[in-house]
Design an enzyme around this catalytic site. Structure first.
Site, mmCIF file in Angstrom:
data_model
loop_
_atom_site.group_PDB
_atom_site.id
_atom_site.type_symbol
_atom_site.label_atom_id
_atom_site.label_comp_id
_atom_site.label_asym_id
_atom_site.label_seq_id
_atom_site.Cartn_x
_atom_site.Cartn_y
_atom_site.Cartn_z
ATOM 1 N N ARG A 80 17.758 -72.517 -4.440
ATOM 2 C CA ARG A 80 18.933 -72.979 -4.925
ATOM 3 C C ARG A 80 20.083 -71.940 -4.662
ATOM 4 O O ARG A 80 20.127 -70.918 -5.269
ATOM 5 C CB ARG A 80 18.827 -73.430 -6.506
ATOM 6 C CG ARG A 80 20.494 -73.831 -6.969
ATOM 7 C CD ARG A 80 20.132 -74.311 -8.442
ATOM 8 N NE ARG A 80 21.367 -74.632 -8.903
ATOM 9 C CZ ARG A 80 22.145 -74.077 -9.915
ATOM 10 N NH1 ARG A 80 21.681 -72.739 -10.521
ATOM 11 N NH2 ARG A 80 23.578 -74.198 -10.429
ATOM 12 N N HIS A 124 30.265 -72.775 -7.799
ATOM 13 C CA HIS A 124 29.627 -71.728 -8.810
ATOM 14 C C HIS A 124 30.655 -71.053 -8.976
ATOM 15 O O HIS A 124 30.569 -69.788 -8.911
ATOM 16 C CB HIS A 124 28.528 -71.262 -8.261
ATOM 17 C CG HIS A 124 27.266 -70.585 -9.184
ATOM 18 N ND1 HIS A 124 26.145 -70.980 -9.152
ATOM 19 C CD2 HIS A 124 27.795 -69.868 -10.003
ATOM 20 C CE1 HIS A 124 25.561 -70.289 -10.267
ATOM 21 N NE2 HIS A 124 26.512 -69.567 -10.713
ATOM 22 N N GLU A 169 27.780 -75.068 -14.257
ATOM 23 C CA GLU A 169 28.213 -74.782 -15.656
ATOM 24 C C GLU A 169 29.735 -74.921 -15.900
ATOM 25 O O GLU A 169 29.974 -73.989 -16.112
ATOM 26 C CB GLU A 169 27.609 -73.504 -15.860
ATOM 27 C CG GLU A 169 26.270 -73.330 -15.948
ATOM 28 C CD GLU A 169 25.590 -72.125 -16.438
ATOM 29 O OE1 GLU A 169 26.315 -70.987 -16.672
ATOM 30 O OE2 GLU A 169 24.371 -71.944 -16.658
ATOM 31 N N ASN A 294 20.571 -75.498 -16.974
ATOM 32 C CA ASN A 294 19.984 -73.979 -17.066
ATOM 33 C C ASN A 294 19.969 -73.505 -18.616
ATOM 34 O O ASN A 294 20.892 -73.892 -19.499
ATOM 35 C CB ASN A 294 21.722 -73.137 -16.624
ATOM 36 C CG ASN A 294 21.899 -73.429 -15.066
ATOM 37 O OD1 ASN A 294 21.006 -74.132 -14.318
ATOM 38 N ND2 ASN A 294 22.876 -72.957 -14.794
ATOM 39 N N TYR A 296 18.744 -70.296 -21.152
ATOM 40 C CA TYR A 296 18.502 -68.901 -21.256
ATOM 41 C C TYR A 296 18.142 -68.719 -22.643
ATOM 42 O O TYR A 296 17.192 -67.825 -23.092
ATOM 43 C CB TYR A 296 19.733 -68.072 -21.187
ATOM 44 C CG TYR A 296 20.079 -67.897 -19.640
ATOM 45 C CD1 TYR A 296 20.906 -69.002 -18.728
ATOM 46 C CD2 TYR A 296 19.347 -67.118 -18.661
ATOM 47 C CE1 TYR A 296 21.044 -69.037 -17.492
ATOM 48 C CE2 TYR A 296 19.527 -67.220 -17.446
ATOM 49 C CZ TYR A 296 20.331 -67.906 -16.888
ATOM 50 O OH TYR A 296 20.384 -68.029 -15.440
ATOM 51 N N GLU A 354 17.967 -73.011 -13.874
ATOM 52 C CA GLU A 354 18.177 -71.777 -13.855
ATOM 53 C C GLU A 354 17.445 -71.234 -15.067
ATOM 54 O O GLU A 354 17.528 -72.047 -16.103
ATOM 55 C CB GLU A 354 19.730 -71.117 -13.829
ATOM 56 C CG GLU A 354 20.449 -71.043 -12.798
ATOM 57 C CD GLU A 354 21.917 -70.484 -13.138
ATOM 58 O OE1 GLU A 354 22.074 -69.480 -14.178
ATOM 59 O OE2 GLU A 354 22.747 -70.827 -12.413
HETATM 60 N N1 LIG Z 1 26.373 -66.492 -25.435
HETATM 61 N N2 LIG Z 1 25.446 -67.048 -24.821
HETATM 62 N N3 LIG Z 1 24.690 -67.874 -24.611
HETATM 63 C C1 LIG Z 1 24.344 -68.064 -23.222
HETATM 64 C C2 LIG Z 1 25.163 -68.983 -22.326
HETATM 65 C C3 LIG Z 1 24.987 -68.832 -21.149
HETATM 66 C C4 LIG Z 1 25.923 -68.789 -20.273
HETATM 67 N N4 LIG Z 1 25.844 -68.409 -18.887
HETATM 68 C C5 LIG Z 1 25.044 -68.580 -17.981
HETATM 69 O O1 LIG Z 1 24.414 -69.662 -18.232
HETATM 70 C C6 LIG Z 1 25.002 -68.022 -16.899
HETATM 71 C C7 LIG Z 1 24.402 -68.638 -15.536
HETATM 72 C C8 LIG Z 1 25.278 -68.772 -14.281
HETATM 73 O O2 LIG Z 1 24.950 -69.897 -13.405
HETATM 74 C C9 LIG Z 1 24.583 -67.549 -13.367
HETATM 75 O O3 LIG Z 1 25.690 -67.224 -12.326
HETATM 76 C C10 LIG Z 1 24.559 -66.280 -14.502
HETATM 77 O O4 LIG Z 1 24.282 -64.951 -13.446
HETATM 78 C C11 LIG Z 1 23.530 -66.376 -15.464
HETATM 79 C C12 LIG Z 1 23.322 -65.251 -16.195
HETATM 80 O O5 LIG Z 1 24.359 -64.821 -16.937
HETATM 81 C C13 LIG Z 1 23.747 -67.343 -16.126
#
Ligand SMILES: N=[N+]=NCCCCNC(=O)[C@@H]1[C@H]2[C@H](O)[C@@H](O)[C@H](O)[C@@H](CO)[C@@H]12
Length: 450
Positions: A80, A124, A169, A294, A296, A354
């Protein structure tokens, strides 16, 4: 005591890694590319930790051939990545930059030659700066600007790309870029945030509508979902949790899937919440082939009248491991999220687009592999969570680890490492971490190695 049956995923399950253009490519202005809002933002003093920019980052723009070979060596069957809008349309609309289109066409062809399915994200976060100068996500016209760009990509690559994503996102763009001002373009305005969010979703709808005119494959939307758990059963904490869930998790899923916004947003935004025309919601609610999730972390939420704008705050769960970003490691949250989507939205096809973690990796020791046990444990537990949700009926079609490489982590710069492959930013040497070897075994055994 009988041994538990080995975990096995479907034969056609997609196993990939995810990246994004601005985070890994470098050469942001090469070969006629136009600058993005992130090029401007990272070159603005004080905006990115340590003054880092993605002018070089992983230098993937020049190393893409050997990077595809590395993906192949790991056994990925999909990958991706995102298109930098400004490489293809330097001013965002109108003139096409052939060199930009050619780069992505060659990348797709090499991926396919190695048996790797591309999943292509159109946006993105790296909006062409020229469009930001015309209002960017605050200008309703952006829905048509985005559809025009999307159509250029569909016409060039839909004969080879089976999986398209409109947006990555939208919540992060609206919340970080317009509500809190910590991400590009750096606005802090409660009246702008819901308008940017709405126009992002209108752009999503316009691009899907454009795709249906010529497209023959699958298109979806990628959202970040962070499940919210009330810190107590008090009315105040439960109401705060509902507001947080509406603001982050439902504000984008529900216009896309249901054609409506959660009622709680009126309370969150107050007088800043516009009355949107019904025609807008009809444009946003286009039939989708899948939802990308996505995941986390989760959030335990309590009421906090001093917190803006949600009047809610996260309660730290000291009993659990946390990543370097401060995010709690909570695999059960992924099970809960996938079952929530299944039960609330009619069990749509879902890809985990993700999932990953940034831990403080041990200093690079000499030798072929970097040990990253915490990331191995994170991936093992979260991939197992995906399987658990599938056994309970969720329709999950694939999993993409975030990320293939350590890369430019937005306002954190290079201080946070999410990669299963270590990046030495001086030498640009790629070094497999033990998580890469672990993930490779999981793919080769289709889950049995978990
Ligand atoms: N507070 N809090 N909580 C968690 C909220 C997470 C929001 N950020 C993402 O999901 C970003 C997504 C992005 O696509 C990628 O470009 C980023 O590199 C990753 C890592 O950061 C994740």
């Amino acid at each position: 005591m009988t041994k538990p049956a080995p975990i096995l995923f479907p034969k056609d399950f997609l196993w990939g890694c995810a990246t994004s253009a601005y985070q890994i490519e470098g050469s942001p202005l090469a070969d006629g590319a136009g600058p993005s809002v992130w090029h401007r933002f990272s070159h603005t003093p004080g905006r990115v930790q340590d003054g880092d920019t993605a002018d070089v980052t992983c230098d993937h723009y020049r190393r893409w051939e050997s990077d595809v070979d590395l993906m192949h060596s790991l056994g990925l069957n999909s990958y991706r990545f995102s298109i930098a809008w400004g490489r293809v349309l330097p001013e965002g609309t109108g003139r096409i930059n052939a060199a930009g289109l050619d780069f992505y066409e060659r990348l797709v062809d090499r991926l396919l030659s190695r048996g790797i399915q591309p999943m292509v994200t159109l946006f993105h976060w790296d909006l062409p700066a020229a469009l930001d100068d015309r209002g960017g996500w605050l200008n309703r016209d952006i829905a048509q600007w985005f559809a025009e760009y999307a159509d250029v990509m569909f016409r060039r690559l839909d004969d080879r790309v089976n999986y398209w994503t409109t947006l990555n996102e939208p919540w992060v763009v609206a919340d970080g870029g317009y509500m809190h001002g910590v991400l590009a373009p750096g606005h802090r305005n409660i009246f702008e945030a819901p308008r940017a969010a709405h126009h992002l979703m209108m752009a999503h709808g316009a691009a899907v509508q454009a795709y249906r005119a010529t497209g023959r494959n699958k298109i979806g939307l990628v959202v970040n979902i962070e499940p919210k758990y009330a810190a107590s059963q008090s009315d105040a904490d439960c109401a705060a949790t509902r507001r947080a869930e509406a603001y982050m998790n439902r504000q984008y899923l529900e216009p896309a899937l249901l054609g409506s916004y959660p009622e709680e947003l009126h309370e969150v935004f107050g007088e800043a919440w516009p009355q949107w025309p019904a025609a807008d919601l009809r444009l946003i609610k286009q039939p989708l082939d899948y939802i990308g999730v996505n995941y986390y972390t989760r959030a335990v939420v309590r009421s906090d009248p001093t917190s803006w704008p949600l009047k809610a705050t996260t309660v730290k769960q000291k009993q659990h491991t946390h990543m370097e970003t401060g995010w709690e490691v909570y695999p059960q949250g992924l099970v809960d999220t996938l079952l929530w989507i299944k039960d609330q939205y009619g069990n749509p096809p879902v890809y985990i687009t993700e999932n990953g973690a940034c831990f403080f990796d041990p200093p690079q020791v000499e030798g072929p592999v970097l040990e990253d046990p915490l990331r191995v444990d994170y991936l093992r537990k979260h991939i197992t969570a995906v399987h658990t949700a599938m056994q309970r009926g969720a329709d999950i079609r694939g999993y993409f680890a975030w990320s293939l490489f350590d890369n430019f982590e937005w306002a954190f710069g290079f201080s946070k490492r999410f990669g299963i492959v270590h990046m030495n930013y001086e030498t640009l040497k790629r070094t497999l971490k033990s998580s890469a070897h672990f993930y490779s075994k999981v793919i080769a055994s289709n889950g049995a190695a978990l």
